[in-house]
Design a protein around this motif. Sequence first.
Motif, PDB file in Angstrom:
ATOM      1  N   ASN B  10       0.839  -1.200   0.000  1.00 17.27           N
ATOM      2  CA  ASN B  10       0.000   0.000   0.000  1.00 17.27           C
ATOM      3  C   ASN B  10       0.874   1.250   0.000  1.00 17.27           C
ATOM      4  O   ASN B  10       1.746   1.403   0.857  1.00 17.27           O
ATOM      5  CB  ASN B  10      -0.895  -0.046   1.254  1.00 17.27           C
ATOM      6  N   THR B  31       7.277   3.067  -8.107  1.00 19.92           N
ATOM      7  CA  THR B  31       6.428   1.879  -8.139  1.00 19.92           C
ATOM      8  C   THR B  31       6.398   1.338  -9.560  1.00 19.92           C
ATOM      9  O   THR B  31       6.163   2.094 -10.513  1.00 19.92           O
ATOM     10  CB  THR B  31       4.989   2.202  -7.691  1.00 19.92           C
ATOM     11  N   GLY B  32       6.664   0.051  -9.699  1.00 17.41           N
ATOM     12  CA  GLY B  32       6.592  -0.618 -11.000  1.00 17.41           C
ATOM     13  C   GLY B  32       5.289  -1.391 -11.096  1.00 17.41           C
ATOM     14  O   GLY B  32       4.885  -2.054 -10.145  1.00 17.41           O
ATOM     15  N   LEU B  33       4.628  -1.257 -12.251  1.00 17.61           N
ATOM     16  CA  LEU B  33       3.309  -1.869 -12.460  1.00 17.61           C
ATOM     17  C   LEU B  33       3.335  -2.811 -13.653  1.00 17.61           C
ATOM     18  O   LEU B  33       4.150  -2.631 -14.561  1.00 17.61           O
ATOM     19  CB  LEU B  33       2.279  -0.768 -12.747  1.00 17.61           C
ATOM     20  N   ARG B  35       2.399  -3.662 -17.056  1.00 19.48           N
ATOM     21  CA  ARG B  35       2.005  -2.814 -18.188  1.00 19.48           C
ATOM     22  C   ARG B  35       1.274  -3.651 -19.240  1.00 19.48           C
ATOM     23  O   ARG B  35       1.567  -4.831 -19.403  1.00 19.48           O
ATOM     24  CB  ARG B  35       3.283  -2.228 -18.796  1.00 19.48           C
ATOM     25  N   ASP B  36       0.367  -3.016 -19.990  1.00 20.62           N
ATOM     26  CA  ASP B  36      -0.445  -3.769 -20.957  1.00 20.62           C
ATOM     27  C   ASP B  36       0.324  -4.240 -22.183  1.00 20.62           C
ATOM     28  O   ASP B  36      -0.065  -5.197 -22.834  1.00 20.62           O
ATOM     29  CB  ASP B  36      -1.687  -2.963 -21.363  1.00 20.62           C
ATOM     30  N   ILE B  37       1.397  -3.510 -22.501  1.00 14.10           N
ATOM     31  CA  ILE B  37       2.178  -3.894 -23.688  1.00 14.10           C
ATOM     32  C   ILE B  37       3.640  -4.012 -23.306  1.00 14.10           C
ATOM     33  O   ILE B  37       4.209  -3.100 -22.711  1.00 14.10           O
ATOM     34  CB  ILE B  37       2.011  -2.860 -24.832  1.00 14.10           C
ATOM     35  N   LEU B  86      -2.870  -7.286 -14.871  1.00 17.32           N
ATOM     36  CA  LEU B  86      -2.668  -5.966 -15.449  1.00 17.32           C
ATOM     37  C   LEU B  86      -2.816  -4.851 -14.406  1.00 17.32           C
ATOM     38  O   LEU B  86      -3.750  -4.859 -13.620  1.00 17.32           O
ATOM     39  CB  LEU B  86      -3.716  -5.763 -16.544  1.00 17.32           C
ATOM     40  N   SER B  87      -1.881  -3.905 -14.445  1.00 18.69           N
ATOM     41  CA  SER B  87      -1.860  -2.728 -13.549  1.00 18.69           C
ATOM     42  C   SER B  87      -1.535  -3.055 -12.096  1.00 18.69           C
ATOM     43  O   SER B  87      -1.499  -2.153 -11.262  1.00 18.69           O
ATOM     44  CB  SER B  87      -3.176  -1.931 -13.594  1.00 18.69           C
ATOM     45  N   GLN B  89       0.708  -3.880  -8.809  1.00 19.91           N
ATOM     46  CA  GLN B  89       2.002  -3.388  -8.354  1.00 19.91           C
ATOM     47  C   GLN B  89       3.003  -4.545  -8.277  1.00 19.91           C
ATOM     48  O   GLN B  89       2.703  -5.589  -7.720  1.00 19.91           O
ATOM     49  CB  GLN B  89       1.843  -2.743  -6.983  1.00 19.91           C
ATOM     50  N   ILE B  90       4.198  -4.327  -8.833  1.00 18.31           N
ATOM     51  CA  ILE B  90       5.248  -5.346  -8.825  1.00 18.31           C
ATOM     52  C   ILE B  90       6.320  -5.017  -7.793  1.00 18.31           C
ATOM     53  O   ILE B  90       6.748  -5.868  -7.028  1.00 18.31           O
ATOM     54  CB  ILE B  90       5.942  -5.443 -10.212  1.00 18.31           C
ATOM     55  N   VAL B  91       6.782  -3.769  -7.823  1.00 15.59           N
ATOM     56  CA  VAL B  91       7.946  -3.409  -7.030  1.00 15.59           C
ATOM     57  C   VAL B  91       7.782  -1.989  -6.475  1.00 15.59           C
ATOM     58  O   VAL B  91       7.181  -1.129  -7.122  1.00 15.59           O
ATOM     59  CB  VAL B  91       9.240  -3.547  -7.885  1.00 15.59           C
TER      60      VAL B  91
END
Lengths: 153, 153, 82, 82
Positions: B10, B31-33, B35-37, B86-87, B89-91
């Motif tokens: 969070n 923050t890394g998310l 991504r769709d492509i 999708l979208s 949070q990764i990092v």
Amino acid sequence: MISVQKQDFNQQVEYNRLKSKTSIGAIVTFTGLVRDINQDQRVSDLTLEHYPGMTEKCLIDIVRQAKARWNIIESTVIHRIGALTLSEQIVFVGIASQHRGDAFAACEFIMDYLKTQAPFWKKETMESGETKWVDAREADQQALSKWNLENKC
Amino acid sequence: MISVQKQDFNQQVEYNRLKSKTSIGAIVTFTGLVRDINQDQRVSDLTLEHYPGMTEKCLIDIVRQAKARWNIIESTVIHRIGALTLSEQIVFVGIASQHRGDAFAACEFIMDYLKTQAPFWKKETMESGETKWVDAREADQQALSKWNLENKC
Amino acid sequence: MIKVLFFAKLSEQLGTRELLIESNNIKDTEQLFQHLLKYQADWSGVLNSQIWLKAVNQSMTTKNVVLNDGDEVAYFPPVTGG
Amino acid sequence: MIKVLFFAKLSEQLGTRELLIESNNIKDTEQLFQHLLKYQADWSGVLNSQIWLKAVNQSMTTKNVVLNDGDEVAYFPPVTGG
């Protein structure tokens, strides 16, 4: 989104606003806070004065220049004015991009630019009760010089 | 704080944790998310595999190296593992410092380092249903080279 | 009329935030500054005490700028926001 | 015994995540790699198909490292986290 405001802002609200599209892979946020020590003196409060009208114009121009240089999907710049106490939030810059390189560079560029070009002035109240206008820092001028700016606000 | 975890994180909680001392004047978060492509293909999900034990060791070492280079008051690195959509949070990398220069540099350094050195691997599921291990990006190697690292994880 | 604004430390030292000045005899910012130096007895000391920044119609400039009726000129210390 | 780990695409292609190998005849990572090339019929193809990264006791290295009983050696593709 650009805002010059008295009221505080909320990290989660601003983050959620930036995280608006599935094309976003990177979000970088910067938050500036009222620090306890500035230029070797203990600070208890500060007041931010600004030039109404020119401040907003300047922030819009800074963001426009950032968008011309980097891929930016969403951006937010919030700067507070008025009286602030220790650890309070002063400024927020958030950038959402596909890739992290753009987000980091654009966010730092906006801060470096804002610090030396946007018409805000800090007046500090020391723990001793004495008040003092903050002096501009040479380090901020140097930070700006790395971006090779042509036009300033 | 360093964490490798399945569960989400969070933004506000992590920001509040960083904003812990009155000496802090700057907080930068990345923050890394998902991504769709990616690499020109439409992604719908991804799975993150890691090397348990080495991942944590590597993140600790990265943060130690960042602290040796810059003034860091608080730091957080969170990396998720397992299935993400999708979208999501990764990092998360967050740095709290006295001054913004340290916070920006340390945060970007940690991400550049992590991207090429920390043992995580992404497997993407495309919209077509096909799965594919993500290829390492030459751009990430280049990003790392600007920091003149001597020792890596 | 030329609208002249002062901010922060400069405004405090001059004791003035805003002035309206007849533009008839003032062609440019150089002439405006000369006019301000003599505006009150102690102003030349304050205005010459350090380098102040200048914005004409809300754009910063270091050049001498031609002024027209209705223009806004602001003087202020180096900025310290952020 | 040497503990050998494979991750991600490499693990999938070899069909193996973890191996324990007798360390008697294996002095260093170069000898370990030669051993793995012959471990199963199709392994040399996979192991030689690209450059894999190597970590000895959870530290990445590109060097030939002397191995002792109980060491852990991991092979994996270039990392793609973050």
